[in-house]
Every structure is written in C-alpha cells, then in structure tokens.
Enzyme design. Structure first.
Site, PDB file in Angstrom:
ATOM      1  N   ASP A 189       0.822  -1.217   0.000  1.00  0.00           N
ATOM      2  CA  ASP A 189       0.000   0.000   0.000  1.00  0.00           C
ATOM      3  C   ASP A 189       0.857   1.269   0.000  1.00  0.00           C
ATOM      4  OD1 ASP A 189      -2.427   1.353  -0.053  1.00  0.00           O
ATOM      5  OD2 ASP A 189      -3.272   0.281   1.648  1.00  0.00           O
ATOM      6  N   ASP A 244      -9.210   3.620  -4.166  1.00  0.00           N
ATOM      7  CA  ASP A 244      -9.998   2.482  -3.694  1.00  0.00           C
ATOM      8  C   ASP A 244     -11.406   2.472  -4.294  1.00  0.00           C
ATOM      9  OD1 ASP A 244      -7.863   1.862  -2.111  1.00  0.00           O
ATOM     10  OD2 ASP A 244      -8.938   2.074  -0.207  1.00  0.00           O
TER      11      ASP A 244
END
Ligand SMILES: *[C@@H]1O[C@H](CO)[C@@H](O)[C@H](O)[C@H]1NC(C)=O
Ligand SMILES: *[C@@H]1O[C@H](CO)[C@@H](O)[C@H](O)[C@H]1NC(C)=O
Ligand SMILES: *[C@@H]1O[C@H](CO)[C@@H](O)[C@H](O)[C@H]1NC(C)=O
Length: 433
Positions: A189, A244
């Site tokens: 991430d 996202d």
C-alpha cells in the site's frame, strides 16, 4: 579540480551503468508481442487499432507469476480492520467447500490490521497477539494444506493506512519475514509515504522479495499515482490504476473507465488492477454486480472476491462462480478487453470487447443508464471483418442465442445491466499472417 574530475568520471561510470541497465535489461526481459498475427479472413484491418497491445511486454517483471490475472479473496472490502485468524481459516474452508477454490480462487489475502502496532526488539514485524495468536506461519500452513495460497499486506511508507508499522526502509527484513512464514503474495500500500515518489519506494521491495528466494506475487497498491502502467511492468505483477473502490455504482463505473485507459500495457506477467470485487456486499443491485463482474473479467482485472464467502447469497455465488466468465478472465491470450463503442446521451449504450484465444471475441453490451436500452455492436467497432459470420453465446443465459450473425448484433439490456457474450467465428482458416 582533481576532485571535480574524479567525481565527473564517477558520473560517467554511473551513466554507463545506467545506460546499460536501461538498454540491456529490457531487451533480456522483452517478451513476445501479444497479438503478433491475426486471422485476416475474420478480423478487419483496424484490429490492431481497436486492440492495441503495443505497450505490453517491454519491461515485464519475470518472476514467473501472473501468467493470468490473480484470483482469490481479500479481507478488506467486507471486514476492513475486523479480522482475526478464525475469519481467515473459515474463509479458506468456505472457498474450498463452496467450490470457488476449484474455479481458481486460490489466494487468501489478509489486508491491513494483521500486524501489532510496533516491531519487536529485533525490528521484525509481529502479528497482533490478540487477533492472530497462532501467528502467520500457522495460517500459511493451514491454507497450504487446503491447496490455497496465503497473501499478506504491508505499506511502502512509515506506517500502513491503519497505522501499523510500514515496510519503507525495512524491505529486506520484512520480505525475509514474509518468506520465512511461507507467504505467497504481498499487497503493498501507499499510506504515510513521506512524499517519496512511488517509482523510488516500490522497486526496493521487488528486489527484497526476489532476494528472499521465495516466489511471492507482488501487487502494487499505489492508487494509480504517477501512472504505474507506464513503469510498473518491471516492478510488480499487478498495479492498482485508481483510488480504492467502494460498494456503489458510481465508484465501480468510474474505476472501470479509468482502468480502461491503460489496456495496451497489460498482459501475462503484469496486469492493471482496478481494485477488488464488491460483488455480494449489498451496495449494488444484482444487475450492477453482474456488470461489475463481467467488466472486471473482460478487462483482465484481478478477480479478488471482497465479500464474506462464509455467508454468500445464491445470487452472489451464481455471479462469482460463472465458469465461462472466469474463463474470459483467465484466457491464455491475456489481452485486456476494452471499451470499443459508446452511443446515446451520456454514453448510455456501451460496447466493451476483447480478443480471446482461437480467434474468438468477448463482447459486453453495457447499459450505463437507468432506462432499458437496445445496444448494437457493429462488426467494424469490434475489429471484425464485415463479412465474418459468428455464433454468439450468452454467458449469463448459458446458451447460444444466435447461430449465424453477420455485420452487427443488437440486444435489449436492462438498466445498469451488462450482457456478456463469446463471439466464435464460423469460418476459421488456419493460415497465419
Ligand atoms: C528473481 O529474479 C530473477 C530475474 O528476473 C528471476 O529469474 C527469479 O526467478 C527471481 N526469483 C524469485 C525468487 O522471485
Ligand atoms: C464512493 O465512490 C464514489 C465515486 O468515486 C464517491 O463519490 C463516493 O463519495 C464514495 N463513497 C464513499 C462512502 O466513500
Ligand atoms: C449473512 O448475510 C445476511 C445478509 O445477506 C445477514 O443478514 C446475516 O447477518 C449474515 N450472517 C452472518 C452470520 O454473518
């Protein structure tokens, strides 16, 4: 002055090294073009324009993984931070007992929140003792016994998004830890990244994973920052192209459109990643989830289930287990399908398509608006030669709906729904280009 000269010659050496690195490595890693030849009696002269794959293969990471898009499950979309080893084990059990594992969903990926808030005295990551008391190695052993693979999560920053320790500047230690646990996949991430560009932060983990000696799938999750399709082919097995996803129609459609832009760059070894599936999480209708799954399959997205597979509805299972749709995603040709035709007010009537092995095409008619519509796919837009005869199989109705179609095909599509077909040419000569 002498000093200056010396540093100049160091520069020259570095420059030579750089030139060698940038010209030698790509050549050795270059792979065959995806669409070298095509059947001229079937496809039109615009075939390579409609399905451009010219950006693929120059710089592929060659760890042998991701020959087709990865399939499995990830904890985040349904559980977020509410995970523990029981959930992971029960999910592995459910993937097997439901039959989803046999259909290819083999990665069981733990997202953020598995780790304790601080490293141990040796500087190693440790699992949260409350939620993962048996440790990650035990979980890896558990899923491996079931024929599945275990994925884990970390962050190319000082902390993960949920403020667990990040792996930036700890790449070698952490890669070795993951390898020692038997981890098969890393999602990496982008939170707390100290403003360092992704092109600098992501390669060290690639090198550390490689040096660990364990073959580990490397999934870049840097949210599409600095257009990773342009450079991540030599870094990871997949790269997120967008922010996202969330469990809504506006999010899903926006992300599909953004991911479409990079179709020419994807292929075996490295895929565009428009984020994990929301199918089954309740925020979209059956038609919308069917569209989500159809389009993700067609654009060769990773198929990572994001719902609670221990408790799926029949509809959710029906969507996720559609073998023919999965087969489009896993087709050995590995060409990302894309948006090929848009018509109507607000671009309501869309045709998405992609070439498959054996001169077939995957074709989706996608109604992006809230009224039923008749959508027409013209052969020219599909890159088909106008005289080509095809048989058309509907992959949601599971039946051949046209035995001999020519020049165009139309169907009525419900609001937000998506029909998905395979077009098989009736006349295949075996001559190569
Ligand atoms: C490391 O990289 C080399 C060169 O790309 C590759 O041949 C090898 O399989 C990789 N090893 C692992 C463990 O990923
Ligand atoms: C979901 O994504 C859409 C589109 O990007 C955005 O407008 C919306 O605010 C998001 N919803 C949530 C709850 O984050
Ligand atoms: C299973 O899912 C349904 C919704 O589909 C929900 O109402 C129910 O609480 C869930 N059961 C469990 C045990 O999570």
């Amino acid at each position: 002055m002498a000093k200056l000269k010396q540093s100049n010659s160091v520069c020259v050496h570095l420059l030579l090294l750089f030139l060698c690195a940038s010209s030698c490595v790509p050549i050795s890693a270059r792979v065959a073009p995806l669409l070298r030849s095509y059947e001229k009696s079937i496809f039109g002269s615009n075939f390579h324009t409609v399905y451009d794959t010219s950006k693929y293969g120059l710089l592929q990471l060659s760890n042998g993984l991701a020959r087709t898009p990865q399939m499995g499950w990830n904890s985040w979309n349904f559980f977020a931070c509410n995970i523990n080893e029981e959930v992971i084990r029960e999910t592995a059990d459910a993937l097997v007992s439901s039959g989803l594992a046999d259909l290819g969903y083999v990665y069981v990926n733990i997202d953020d929140c598995w780790s304790f808030a601080t490293r141990n005295l040796k500087g190693e990551l440790v699992p949260d003792p409350k939620t993962f008391p048996s440790g990650i190695k035990a979980l890896a052993d558990y899923v491996h016994k079931k024929g599945l693979k275990l994925g884990i999560y970390s962050d190319a920053g000082a902390f993960t998004c949920q403020v667990r320790p990040g792996s930036l500047f700890h790449e070698v230690d952490d890669a070795n830890t993951f390898a020692s646990w038997g981890v098969d996949y890393l999602k990496y991430d982008n939170c707390f990244n100290l403003g360092i560009p992704p092109k600098k932060r992501y390669p060290p983990m690639r090198d550390a994973l490689n040096a660990s000696g364990r073959t580990i799938f490397y999934s870049l999750c840097e949210w599409g920052v600095d257009d990773p399709a342009l450079w991540a082919g030599k870094v990871g097995n997949s790269w997120r192209t967008t922010d996202d996803i969330n469990d809504s129609w506006p999010s899903m459609t926006t992300i599909a459109d953004l991911n479409d832009k990079w179709a020419a760059y994807a292929g075996p070894g490295g895929w565009n990643d428009p984020d994990m599936l929301e199918v089954g999480n309740g925020g979209m209708s059956y038609q919308e989830y069917r569209a989500h799954f159809s389009i993700w399959a067609l654009m060769k997205a990773p198929l990572l289930i994001g719902c609670d597979v221990r408790n799926m509805t029949a509809e959710t299972f029906e969507i996720l287990s559609n073998k023919e749709v999965i087969a489009i995603n896993q087709d050995p040709l590995g060409v990302q399908g894309r948006k090929v035709q848009v018509a109507g007010i607000d671009g309501c009537r869309q045709v998405w398509a992609g070439p498959l092995s054996e001169n077939r095409l995957a074709v989706a008619l996608w109604n992006r608006c809230s009224k039923v519509a008749t959508i027409t796919a013209a052969w020219n837009a599909l890159g088909l030669e106008s005289e080509t005869h095809v048989s058309i199989k509907d992959l949601w109705q599971h039946k051949v709906i046209a035995g001999d179609a020519i020049s165009s095909f139309s169907a009525q599509v419900d609001a937000h729904d998506c029909q998905l077909y395979i077009f098989t040419p009736l006349t295949v000569s075996l001559s190569e280009e």
